[in-house]
Design a protein around this motif. Structure first.
Motif, PDB file in Angstrom:
ATOM      1  N   GLU A  29       0.892  -1.366  -0.011  1.00 51.69           N
ATOM      2  CA  GLU A  29       0.032  -0.097  -0.023  1.00 51.69           C
ATOM      3  C   GLU A  29       0.939   1.284  -0.084  1.00 51.69           C
ATOM      4  OE1 GLU A  29      -2.828  -0.283   3.391  1.00 51.69           O
ATOM      5  OE2 GLU A  29      -4.100  -1.583   2.355  1.00 51.69           O
ATOM      6  N   TYR A  67      -3.477  -0.444  -2.793  1.00 53.78           N
ATOM      7  CA  TYR A  67      -3.790   0.840  -2.437  1.00 53.78           C
ATOM      8  C   TYR A  67      -2.835   1.858  -2.519  1.00 53.78           C
ATOM      9  CZ  TYR A  67      -5.501   5.269  -0.211  1.00 53.78           C
ATOM     10  OH  TYR A  67      -5.688   6.534   0.078  1.00 53.78           O
ATOM     11  N   ASP A 100      -7.134  -6.762  -6.949  1.00 52.30           N
ATOM     12  CA  ASP A 100      -8.083  -7.685  -6.659  1.00 52.30           C
ATOM     13  C   ASP A 100      -9.255  -7.718  -7.878  1.00 52.30           C
ATOM     14  OD1 ASP A 100      -9.343  -8.578  -3.350  1.00 52.30           O
ATOM     15  OD2 ASP A 100     -10.923  -8.430  -5.051  1.00 52.30           O
ATOM     16  N   ASP A 102     -12.392  -7.497  -7.729  1.00 50.80           N
ATOM     17  CA  ASP A 102     -13.392  -6.473  -7.781  1.00 50.80           C
ATOM     18  C   ASP A 102     -12.815  -5.304  -7.310  1.00 50.80           C
ATOM     19  OD1 ASP A 102     -12.960  -6.949  -5.266  1.00 50.80           O
ATOM     20  OD2 ASP A 102     -15.141  -7.587  -4.558  1.00 50.80           O
ATOM     21  N   ASP A 103     -11.692  -4.783  -7.616  1.00 50.97           N
ATOM     22  CA  ASP A 103     -11.358  -3.502  -7.433  1.00 50.97           C
ATOM     23  C   ASP A 103     -11.544  -2.702  -8.536  1.00 50.97           C
ATOM     24  OD1 ASP A 103      -9.940  -1.256  -6.501  1.00 50.97           O
ATOM     25  OD2 ASP A 103      -8.691  -2.298  -5.187  1.00 50.97           O
ATOM     26  N   ASP A 104     -12.534  -1.993  -8.561  1.00 51.09           N
ATOM     27  CA  ASP A 104     -12.581  -1.289 -10.038  1.00 51.09           C
ATOM     28  C   ASP A 104     -11.516  -0.114 -10.210  1.00 51.09           C
ATOM     29  OD1 ASP A 104     -14.766  -2.786 -10.420  1.00 51.09           O
ATOM     30  OD2 ASP A 104     -16.157  -1.320  -9.815  1.00 51.09           O
ATOM     31  N   THR A 105     -11.320   0.545  -8.975  1.00 50.28           N
ATOM     32  CA  THR A 105     -10.329   1.749  -9.046  1.00 50.28           C
ATOM     33  C   THR A 105      -9.053   1.326  -9.406  1.00 50.28           C
ATOM     34  OG1 THR A 105     -11.519   2.283  -6.988  1.00 50.28           O
ATOM     35  CG2 THR A 105      -9.490   3.440  -7.560  1.00 50.28           C
ATOM     36  N   PHE A 109      -7.383   2.433 -13.022  1.00 50.42           N
ATOM     37  CA  PHE A 109      -6.097   3.103 -13.251  1.00 50.42           C
ATOM     38  C   PHE A 109      -5.201   2.329 -14.237  1.00 50.42           C
ATOM     39  CE2 PHE A 109      -1.768   4.156 -11.847  1.00 50.42           C
ATOM     40  CZ  PHE A 109      -1.834   5.898 -12.005  1.00 50.42           C
TER      41      PHE A 109
ATOM     42  N   ALA B  51     -16.746  -5.130   0.290  1.00 50.94           N
ATOM     43  CA  ALA B  51     -15.311  -4.744  -0.283  1.00 50.94           C
ATOM     44  C   ALA B  51     -15.317  -3.494  -0.803  1.00 50.94           C
ATOM     45  CB  ALA B  51     -14.782  -6.120  -1.009  1.00 50.94           C
ATOM     46  N   GLN B  52     -15.953  -3.018  -1.886  1.00 52.86           N
ATOM     47  CA  GLN B  52     -15.754  -1.956  -2.540  1.00 52.86           C
ATOM     48  C   GLN B  52     -16.282  -0.987  -1.839  1.00 52.86           C
ATOM     49  OE1 GLN B  52     -14.373  -1.803  -5.343  1.00 52.86           O
ATOM     50  NE2 GLN B  52     -15.255  -0.502  -6.793  1.00 52.86           N
ATOM     51  N   ARG B  55     -12.979  -0.315   0.516  1.00 53.85           N
ATOM     52  CA  ARG B  55     -11.985   0.443  -0.275  1.00 53.85           C
ATOM     53  C   ARG B  55     -12.156   2.031  -0.328  1.00 53.85           C
ATOM     54  NH1 ARG B  55     -11.139  -4.662  -2.735  1.00 53.85           N
ATOM     55  NH2 ARG B  55     -12.870  -4.294  -4.316  1.00 53.85           N
ATOM     56  N   PHE B  58     -11.898   3.587   3.100  1.00 55.34           N
ATOM     57  CA  PHE B  58     -10.555   3.695   3.382  1.00 55.34           C
ATOM     58  C   PHE B  58      -9.838   4.921   2.639  1.00 55.34           C
ATOM     59  CE2 PHE B  58      -5.915   2.464   3.079  1.00 55.34           C
ATOM     60  CZ  PHE B  58      -5.901   2.207   4.484  1.00 55.34           C
ATOM     61  N   TYR B 135     -10.618  14.345 -13.136  1.00 55.05           N
ATOM     62  CA  TYR B 135      -9.521  13.463 -12.551  1.00 55.05           C
ATOM     63  C   TYR B 135      -8.653  13.053 -13.547  1.00 55.05           C
ATOM     64  CZ  TYR B 135      -7.679   9.587 -10.054  1.00 55.05           C
ATOM     65  OH  TYR B 135      -6.693   8.752  -9.476  1.00 55.05           O
ATOM     66  N   LEU B 139      -4.626  14.282 -13.282  1.00 60.64           N
ATOM     67  CA  LEU B 139      -3.650  13.191 -13.228  1.00 60.64           C
ATOM     68  C   LEU B 139      -2.457  13.542 -14.283  1.00 60.64           C
ATOM     69  CD1 LEU B 139      -2.797  10.369 -12.240  1.00 60.64           C
ATOM     70  CD2 LEU B 139      -4.466   9.321 -13.702  1.00 60.64           C
ATOM     71  N   ARG B 159     -14.997  11.568  -6.517  1.00 59.22           N
ATOM     72  CA  ARG B 159     -15.114  10.421  -7.423  1.00 59.22           C
ATOM     73  C   ARG B 159     -15.794   9.096  -6.737  1.00 59.22           C
ATOM     74  NH1 ARG B 159      -9.822   7.518  -9.080  1.00 59.22           N
ATOM     75  NH2 ARG B 159     -10.340   6.546  -7.082  1.00 59.22           N
ATOM     76  N   ASP B 160     -15.327   9.108  -5.430  1.00 64.14           N
ATOM     77  CA  ASP B 160     -15.748   7.569  -4.676  1.00 64.14           C
ATOM     78  C   ASP B 160     -16.860   7.988  -4.047  1.00 64.14           C
ATOM     79  OD1 ASP B 160     -13.440   6.417  -5.812  1.00 64.14           O
ATOM     80  OD2 ASP B 160     -12.308   6.637  -3.981  1.00 64.14           O
TER      81      ASP B 160
END
Lengths: 130, 186
Positions: A29, A67, A100, A102-105, A109, B51-52, B55, B58, B135, B139, B159-160
């Motif tokens: 991370e 992350y 992961d 299901d980690d869309d972010t 990227f 989970a989403q 994240r 966090f 964004y 970037l 965005r989140d």
């Protein structure tokens, strides 16, 4: 030149750049206090390797970052920019992008990188969540 | 019931009534943020967030906490300590009807207050598609000189979030300080 190894901390990733094996890995991370400095130093070392490198064998880059904060995101973009320049000059650079499933972010990227740095051989790896 | 227990009960019932699942007020440093990050992860997992959502919570938590370190006007410098950037602020996370809310508050000086107002009013005027577009542009742009977060921090939160970011600035006191309050709905 010497390899670069930085052990992971609670807020920064493990950096394992084995320049001699042409294998660069990032894992963990990233939200260090000063991302510009943390990543800036790494990018300086990377650029030096890429500039001095006489070999044309492929370079493998494995990135498994769970992350990264906004300022790290910005710095990662320049890091991949440096690798893309190398690829443009004829050395194959393979970017293995782990995230992961299901980690869309992080997936998205990766797609930004694929779009902006078309000279990299981009492999998306969706890892099953535990 | 003795006094100690009564004090706890009063406190806990207030916390529950306000749906608070995490709260911290005090000085923020990188070490404190990293420790809180661990606690927040566990807490929202325990609260049952998918989970989403975990994240996103966090990520917004880290952006808010690091903003406090960067922009809070109230700093604490320990004698002989190289860790100069201990800054005062507060964060809390609440969970109401299945929605998570992240709140933070910290004092800011007039300059910072004006920049925050401009930035956030602008973000609030954008649709989610426009936020994503901005964004992407930020970037790829040069980092603004006055920004420690590359200008991406609030965009990342916007965005989140599932609703526009909400903020308030208290009227400035005689010494030009305002309190900055921010709330993100996840």
């Amino acid at each position: 030149m010497d390899n670069l190894f930085i052990a992971a901390s609670p807020s920064s990733p493990e950096v394992d750049f084995r320049f001699d094996e042409r294998r660069l890995s990032l894992k963990g991370e990233s939200y260090p206090e000063n991302a510009a400095q943390f990543w800036g130093d790494i990018i300086v070392a990377l650029r030096r390797f890429l500039a001095e490198d006489g070999d044309t064998a492929p370079v493998a880059v494995n990135v498994a970052l769970a992350y990264f904060n906004s300022s790290s995101t910005k710095m990662l973009f320049s890091l991949f920019g440096a690798l893309n320049d190398k690829a443009k000059s004829g050395t194959e650079v393979v970017l293995n992008w782990y995230h992961d499933e299901d980690d869309d972010t992080i997936f998205e990227f990766g797609q930004e990188l694929r779009e902006d740095f078309p000279d990299l051989v981009f492999n998306d790896h969706a890892v099953k969540s535990l | 019931m003795n006094d100690i227990q009564r004090q706890w009960d009063d406190f806990h019932s207030y916390v529950e009534r306000r749906d608070v699942i995490f709260y911290y007020v005090g000085y923020f440093s990188q070490t404190i943020i990293a420790a809180m990050a661990d606690a927040v992860k566990l807490r929202v997992e325990h609260a049952g967030a998918v989970a989403q959502t975990r994240r996103k919570l966090f990520s917004s938590f880290i952006e808010m906490a690091q903003n406090i370190v960067h922009y809070s006007a109230d700093s604490y410098e320990k004698e002989g300590n190289s860790e100069a950037s201990m800054r005062h602020g507060a964060v809390f996370i609440s969970l109401t009807d299945g929605r998570y809310y992240l709140h933070c508050a910290n004092p800011v000086n007039a300059d910072v207050a004006e920049k925050l107002r401009e930035k956030l009013e602008h973000l609030r005027s954008l649709t989610i598609e426009e936020i994503k577009l901005e964004y992407k542009e930020t970037l790829r742009a040069e980092t603004p000189a006055d920004s420690k977060g590359a200008g991406l921090g609030f965009l990342t939160m916007a965005r989140d979030a599932s609703a526009p970011l909400e903020f308030e600035l208290s009227p400035a006191t005689d010494n030009g300080m305002s309190m900055f309050y921010l709330r993100a709905t996840i």
